[in-house]
Design a protein around this motif. Structure first.
Motif, PDB file in Angstrom:
ATOM      1  N   HIS A 102       0.810  -1.220   0.000  1.00 33.63           N
ATOM      2  CA  HIS A 102       0.000   0.000   0.000  1.00 33.63           C
ATOM      3  C   HIS A 102       0.845   1.274   0.000  1.00 33.63           C
ATOM      4  O   HIS A 102       0.486   2.261  -0.644  1.00 33.63           O
ATOM      5  N   ASN A 103       1.996   1.227   0.729  1.00 30.15           N
ATOM      6  CA  ASN A 103       2.708   2.481   1.004  1.00 30.15           C
ATOM      7  C   ASN A 103       4.104   2.570   0.397  1.00 30.15           C
ATOM      8  O   ASN A 103       4.676   3.660   0.324  1.00 30.15           O
ATOM      9  N   HIS A 104       4.687   1.452  -0.020  1.00 29.76           N
ATOM     10  CA  HIS A 104       6.073   1.501  -0.492  1.00 29.76           C
ATOM     11  C   HIS A 104       6.240   0.974  -1.903  1.00 29.76           C
ATOM     12  O   HIS A 104       7.310   1.104  -2.480  1.00 29.76           O
ATOM     13  N   SER A 105       5.219   0.326  -2.448  1.00 34.65           N
ATOM     14  CA  SER A 105       5.298  -0.147  -3.828  1.00 34.65           C
ATOM     15  C   SER A 105       4.939   0.989  -4.778  1.00 34.65           C
ATOM     16  O   SER A 105       4.086   1.820  -4.474  1.00 34.65           O
ATOM     17  N   VAL A 106       5.617   1.036  -5.913  1.00 32.23           N
ATOM     18  CA  VAL A 106       5.338   2.068  -6.930  1.00 32.23           C
ATOM     19  C   VAL A 106       4.969   1.358  -8.224  1.00 32.23           C
ATOM     20  O   VAL A 106       5.812   0.704  -8.846  1.00 32.23           O
ATOM     21  N   PRO A 107       3.691   1.451  -8.652  1.00 33.79           N
ATOM     22  CA  PRO A 107       2.583   2.125  -7.984  1.00 33.79           C
ATOM     23  C   PRO A 107       2.045   1.284  -6.820  1.00 33.79           C
ATOM     24  O   PRO A 107       2.359   0.110  -6.722  1.00 33.79           O
ATOM     25  N   PRO A 108       1.201   1.880  -5.951  1.00 38.77           N
ATOM     26  CA  PRO A 108       0.602   1.110  -4.862  1.00 38.77           C
ATOM     27  C   PRO A 108      -0.253  -0.048  -5.407  1.00 38.77           C
ATOM     28  O   PRO A 108      -0.821   0.038  -6.484  1.00 38.77           O
ATOM     29  N   ILE A 109      -0.298  -1.124  -4.626  1.00 41.51           N
ATOM     30  CA  ILE A 109      -1.019  -2.328  -5.049  1.00 41.51           C
ATOM     31  C   ILE A 109      -2.043  -2.692  -3.988  1.00 41.51           C
ATOM     32  O   ILE A 109      -1.739  -2.724  -2.787  1.00 41.51           O
ATOM     33  N   ILE A 110      -3.288  -2.959  -4.452  1.00 36.04           N
ATOM     34  CA  ILE A 110      -4.342  -3.454  -3.556  1.00 36.04           C
ATOM     35  C   ILE A 110      -4.572  -4.927  -3.882  1.00 36.04           C
ATOM     36  O   ILE A 110      -4.811  -5.283  -5.028  1.00 36.04           O
ATOM     37  N   HIS A 111      -4.473  -5.794  -2.883  1.00 34.19           N
ATOM     38  CA  HIS A 111      -4.538  -7.245  -3.112  1.00 34.19           C
ATOM     39  C   HIS A 111      -5.922  -7.698  -3.551  1.00 34.19           C
ATOM     40  O   HIS A 111      -6.086  -8.490  -4.471  1.00 34.19           O
ATOM     41  N   CYS A 112      -6.972  -7.226  -2.904  1.00 33.52           N
ATOM     42  CA  CYS A 112      -8.379  -7.477  -3.259  1.00 33.52           C
ATOM     43  C   CYS A 112      -8.869  -8.898  -2.946  1.00 33.52           C
ATOM     44  O   CYS A 112     -10.016  -9.214  -3.209  1.00 33.52           O
ATOM     45  N   ASP A 113      -8.033  -9.774  -2.418  1.00 28.45           N
ATOM     46  CA  ASP A 113      -8.525 -11.131  -2.102  1.00 28.45           C
ATOM     47  C   ASP A 113      -7.727 -11.729  -0.948  1.00 28.45           C
ATOM     48  O   ASP A 113      -7.298 -12.885  -0.998  1.00 28.45           O
ATOM     49  N   LEU A 114      -7.526 -10.939   0.102  1.00 29.93           N
ATOM     50  CA  LEU A 114      -6.739 -11.408   1.238  1.00 29.93           C
ATOM     51  C   LEU A 114      -7.585 -12.316   2.121  1.00 29.93           C
ATOM     52  O   LEU A 114      -8.653 -11.924   2.579  1.00 29.93           O
ATOM     53  N   LYS A 115      -7.127 -13.526   2.340  1.00 31.39           N
ATOM     54  CA  LYS A 115      -7.819 -14.521   3.151  1.00 31.39           C
ATOM     55  C   LYS A 115      -6.804 -15.567   3.599  1.00 31.39           C
ATOM     56  O   LYS A 115      -5.700 -15.658   3.050  1.00 31.39           O
ATOM     57  N   PRO A 116      -7.127 -16.392   4.595  1.00 33.99           N
ATOM     58  CA  PRO A 116      -6.145 -17.354   5.122  1.00 33.99           C
ATOM     59  C   PRO A 116      -5.581 -18.290   4.065  1.00 33.99           C
ATOM     60  O   PRO A 116      -4.416 -18.650   4.124  1.00 33.99           O
ATOM     61  N   SER A 117      -6.401 -18.696   3.077  1.00 36.01           N
ATOM     62  CA  SER A 117      -5.884 -19.638   2.073  1.00 36.01           C
ATOM     63  C   SER A 117      -4.890 -18.982   1.134  1.00 36.01           C
ATOM     64  O   SER A 117      -4.186 -19.673   0.400  1.00 36.01           O
ATOM     65  N   ASN A 118      -4.823 -17.635   1.129  1.00 39.92           N
ATOM     66  CA  ASN A 118      -3.853 -16.927   0.296  1.00 39.92           C
ATOM     67  C   ASN A 118      -2.657 -16.444   1.105  1.00 39.92           C
ATOM     68  O   ASN A 118      -1.884 -15.606   0.654  1.00 39.92           O
ATOM     69  N   VAL A 119      -2.498 -16.966   2.309  1.00 40.96           N
ATOM     70  CA  VAL A 119      -1.322 -16.702   3.134  1.00 40.96           C
ATOM     71  C   VAL A 119      -0.587 -18.020   3.303  1.00 40.96           C
ATOM     72  O   VAL A 119      -1.125 -18.971   3.867  1.00 40.96           O
ATOM     73  N   LEU A 120       0.643 -18.119   2.786  1.00 40.19           N
ATOM     74  CA  LEU A 120       1.409 -19.369   2.791  1.00 40.19           C
ATOM     75  C   LEU A 120       2.533 -19.285   3.819  1.00 40.19           C
ATOM     76  O   LEU A 120       3.093 -18.221   4.066  1.00 40.19           O
ATOM     77  N   LEU A 121       2.870 -20.428   4.409  1.00 37.40           N
ATOM     78  CA  LEU A 121       3.873 -20.494   5.466  1.00 37.40           C
ATOM     79  C   LEU A 121       5.057 -21.324   4.998  1.00 37.40           C
ATOM     80  O   LEU A 121       4.892 -22.440   4.514  1.00 37.40           O
ATOM     81  N   ASP A 122       6.276 -20.748   5.142  1.00 40.18           N
ATOM     82  CA  ASP A 122       7.456 -21.491   4.715  1.00 40.18           C
ATOM     83  C   ASP A 122       7.937 -22.412   5.818  1.00 40.18           C
ATOM     84  O   ASP A 122       7.257 -22.615   6.835  1.00 40.18           O
ATOM     85  N   ASN A 123       9.134 -22.973   5.660  1.00 36.71           N
ATOM     86  CA  ASN A 123       9.650 -23.966   6.589  1.00 36.71           C
ATOM     87  C   ASN A 123       9.871 -23.387   7.973  1.00 36.71           C
ATOM     88  O   ASN A 123       9.857 -24.114   8.968  1.00 36.71           O
TER      89      ASN A 123
END
Length: 902
Positions: A838-859
């Motif tokens: 939202h604040n540091h990407s140029v241009p700003p990016i809105i994800h529009c589909d943030l939910k637990p299944s779109n959050v991945l966990l590494d090792n």
């Protein structure tokens, strides 16, 4: 005794008999009532099916949604019931990508005759309760992920005809008890982890026609009892560890059509009457063992033979000359044996009009290759003569073999030029002529072979240069012309804007001169580049840093000068680097120590100076060579280099020194200010031009074939998720063994292509530790000629946040639980990612589909936000911002983008 007394006793006896009969009848009725009360009914089947459904939590096609009380279970999908008792007789759920375990309650479906669960992802053990199904005739559980042992209780299913368990993860031995299944016709167990010996009890299966046990770990001998199976048609045990000789009784099973024992440790000789004993034999596959002796001439009496593979054994010559008796012969592989010096038997192959592949490589044939080779079938696609002692010139009559795809004449003693007739090989994909004494130039007609995939001409006496026409070979990936007398400059056509898709280029040990063209950076798919031992000079081009897939780079034995380009430190896949015996100078780039895969580095005999790094490959004394560089210092103690001298500047108080400092400071300030203005201008220009760039071209690409191989053909066992725009598969990208996640777009779904472009747009420039990293992309055609689009990401070993918050009810997920600290860390990671977008990407990016299944966990349980298929890029210009606004809500039901609705 009086007559009255006699009648009395007779009457009494009759009375007792009636009482006993009545009592027995009453008892029988009570037993029948009791039996009726406990006998399974169709309600038992109903409950068993519901239990089965409970054990299958993953049902992507909602096949089991019909399994509810709104209709009778005999109308449920995949269920067949008998008309008489309304009991379940068949369970067929093939190929629906179901994932779960097989419920033990399946044993209550006692009227089952057919079970078909093949081509799914069932895991866990096959329940022993399946042995209760005494009416069962066919069991199809192949192509799943089942583990554990084969249930010995299957022996109770005396009506079994077919057992198909191939392509699973089964362990243990074949149960001896299976030898009691007298009606069994097919027992198929390939591609598991079964071990032990083949039980002799299988010799009792008098109805058996198919025994398939390839790709396991069976040991010991083939039991003599197998020869008792007089109706056996298919016998396959290849790729095991079986030893000893083949029982003579098995050679007498005249019904055999396929006899496959390749790749074991078997020995012995072939019986002289083998062809007479097998009148129906179609496939004789004995390769990769230790068989010896001669090839019996009677083999050609088995006139139905289609495939003969006796390669990689110890057979002695000569080869039978009556091969014309085999009109259906398709494959003849006699490679890696000791089959004499003559090739006269080739004449007998002229009647084999269906012949497709002939492999005679690595024998001891020592003769001239005659023009009679032209009489072989025009259907021939693969022909191998490599590794023999053939001499003379290459026959021009090869031109008759118009359908050749592969021709191997390597490692012989052929002389003369490459025949011009080779220019007619319009379908040729692999041409191997290396290891001979061929002379002359590489013919220009090479450019006519537009399907050529690999060209190997190394170790000959070829002269001249590489013909520019080679650029027409747009499928060429392997070009090896090392160890010749080629000269001139390296053709820029090899690296031009329409460069070849080269994966391996070996030009070493020739007489090439000039520079290494800057265009070498166009070889985006290059894995190995070898230009060593030529007469090249000039600097190593900085564009080499664009070859991001490069694993081996050999530049030694030339006259390169200047420094090693710093761009080389971006070659994260680099494993081997040799720049020895050149005139390179300057310091060793410190970034080389950060290359994670670099395992061999040779910098010897140059003019490098300064401090040697001490991390990464530089810590391993056996992995690096620095000799012949007298001005190097530092390094790890084992290298015994001198310590680096640090020059200390003494303070100066003179007016001139102070004046110099002031002037330098002013100049530096002016340079910094100018740089700031230039960077600001470039940044604004980049913003304006970014919308005009084709974003998918900025990502490295892979081929459909690479992704197909990495995911085992997009196997169901590798499916890790699916969504509205496609499916995600786990895979291993060869040859670097990188674990990846492949998101395959469902292009039939409206908006899928737009989602692909959106995700490429977003991910091409953003970099953050809490955003999923895209590795590459693929926009191509699949093997069916259909459009194919996929994105390749780093594989996250711990899956999505959703499966941790809402674990599925199966054995794999029960242990998953997030502590309070882990939940807090995940929340911080996600917030950090959103703050960046939202604040540091140029241009700003809105994800529009943030939910637990779109959050991945590494090792390490670090969270990464993924799936930017619905993301929006926001312009900083107010007017354009308004134009992108809409009242349409995007994303998943139950979730909406925070802050605004786009």
């Amino acid at each position: 005794m009086t007559l009255h007394q006699t009648n009395f006793y007779a009457f009494r006896l009759m009375y007792l008999r009636v009482i006993l009969l009545f009592s027995a009848s009453s008892l029988l009725c009570l037993q029948l009532v009791a039996i009726t009360a406990t006998t399974p009914t169709n309600e038992t089947d109903h409950l068993a099916l519901l239990k089965f459904k409970e054990s299958v939590p993953h049902d992507p096609y909602n096949i089991l949604s019909s399994w509810n009380d709104s209709m009778h279970f005999y109308n449920w999908h995949g269920i067949t019931c008998g008309r008489r008792h309304q009991r379940v007789t068949a369970l067929n759920l093939e190929g629906y990508k179901l994932r779960g375990s097989i419920s033990p309650d399946i044993g209550n479906l006692t009227f089952l005759r057919f079970i078909n669960l093949q081509n799914n992802s069932f895991y866990g053990k096959i329940p022993q309760e399946i042995g209760h199904l005494f009416r069962l005739q066919q069991l199809d559980l192949n192509n799943n992920s089942l583990e554990g042992e084969i249930p010995f209780s299957l022996s109770n299913c005396s009506n079994l005809r077919f057992i198909n368990l191939y392509v699973n993860k089964l362990i243990g031995k074949i149960p001896v008890e299976l030898g009691s299944l007298m009606k069994l016709k097919k027992l198929q167990l390939p591609i598991n982890n079964l071990a032990g010996g083949i039980p002799p009890s299988l010799g009792n299966l008098s109805s058996l026609t198919t025994f398939a046990a390839a790709y396991n770990n069976f040991v010991g001998n083939i039991p003599e009892a197998i020869g008792q199976l007089k109706g056996l048609e298919f016998f396959s045990i290849f790729m095991n560890k079986l030893s000893g000789t083949i029982p003579s009784s098995l050679y007498n099973v005249s019904s055999l059509q396929t006899f496959s024992v390749s790749n074991n440790q078997l020995n012995g000789t072939l019986p002289a009457n083998i062809g007479l004993n097998f009148p129906n034999l179609q496939n004789l596959l004995f390769a990769g063992n230790e068989f010896s002796g001669s090839i019996p001439t009677s083999l050609c009496n088995a006139t139905q033979l289609q495939n003969i593979d006796l390669g990689k054994n110890k057979f002695l010559g000569p080869v039978p000359t009556n091969l014309q008796n085999l009109p259906y012969l398709f494959l003849l592989d006699l490679s890696d044996n000791y089959l004499g010096k003559s090739l006269h038997f080739l004449t007998s192959l002229t009647n084999c009009s269906k012949l497709n592949t002939v492999d005679l490589s690595t024998n001891q044939f020592r003769c001239v290759l005659l023009n009679s080779i032209a009489n072989l079938s025009t259907q021939l696609t693969e022909l191998y003569f490599g590794g023999n002692e053939l001499f003379g010139t290459i026959p021009t009559s090869f031109e008759n073999l118009v359908n050749l795809i592969v021709l191997g004449l390597d490692d012989n003693h052929f002389m003369g030029i490459i025949p011009t007739s080779f220019g007619g090989f319009q379908k040729m994909q692999l041409l191997a002529l290396s290891g001979n004494k061929l002379s002359g130039e590489i013919p220009t007609f090479i450019g006519n072979l537009t399907h050529l995939f690999k060209l190997d001409l190394h170790e000959n006496k070829l002269e001249g240069t590489i013909p520019p026409s080679i650029v027409n070979c747009q499928n060429l990936q392997f070009l090896v012309v090392s160890q010749n007398n080629l000269n001139g400059s390296i053709p820029q056509q090899l690296f031009g804007s329409s460069s070849l898709p080269l994966v391996l280029l070996n030009l070493s040990h020739n007489l090439f001169t000039g520079i290494l063209p800057f265009e070498v950076g166009n070889l985006k798919n290059m894995i190995e580049l070898d230009v060593s031992n030529n007469h090249l000079f000039g600097e190593v081009p900085s564009s080499i840093g664009n070859c991001l897939t490069l694993e081996s780079l050999y530049l030694q034995g030339n006259s390169f000068e200047g420094a090693i380009p710093s761009s080389m430190t971006s070659l994260k896949s680099l494993q081997r680097l040799d720049v020895s015996q050149n005139n390179l100078s300057g310091s060793i780039p410190k970034g080389l120590e950060k290359l994670p895969l670099l395992e061999n580095l040779n910098l010897s005999f140059n003019n490098f100076e300064g401090e040697v790094p001490i991390e990464g490959v530089f810590k391993n004394i056996s992995a690096i060579s620095l000799i012949g560089n007298s001005k190097l210092c530092g390094a790890i103690p084992k290298l015994q280099l001198p310590k680096c001298f640090v020059k200390v500047m003494k303070p100066r108080n003179s007016v001139g020194f102070k004046l110099a400092i002031i002037i330098v400071s002013i100049v530096l300030f002016f340079i910094l200010f100018s740089s700031f203005l230039v960077l600001y201008w470039m940044k604004n220009s980049k913003k304006k031009a970014s919308s005009m760039v084709s974003t998918t071209n900025l990502l490295p690409s892979v081929s459909y074939k690479q992704l197909y191989q990495a995911t085992s053909g997009f196997s169901l066992s590798n499916l890790i998720g699916s969504g509205s725009f496609g499916s995600v598969y786990k895979g291993v990208l060869h040859p670097e063994e990188t674990f990846i996640a492949v998101k395959v777009l469902n292009l039939q779904h409206k908006g899928a292509s737009k989602s692909f472009m959106a995700e490429c747009n977003v991910l091409r420039n953003i970099r953050h530790r809490n955003l999923v990293k895209i590795l590459t992309c693929c926009s191509s055609m699949d093997y069916g000629g259909n459009q194919f689009k996929a994105l390749v990401f780093e594989f996250m070993t711990n899956g999505s946040l959703d499966i941790w918050l809402h674990p599925e009810i199966d054995s794999e997920d029960q242990s998953r639980d997030l502590s309070l600290l882990q939940r807090l860390n995940v929340a911080i990671d996600v917030a950090s990612a959103l703050n960046y977008l939202h604040n540091h990407s140029v241009p700003p990016i809105i994800h529009c589909d943030l939910k637990p299944s779109n959050v991945l966990l590494d090792n390490d349980m670090v969270a990464h936000v993924s799936d930017f298929g619905l993301a929006r890029l926001l312009s900083t210009d107010d007017s354009s911002q308004k134009q992108t606004s809409s009242i349409v809500i995007k994303g998943s039901i139950g979730y909406a983008a925070p802050g605004k609705i786009f």
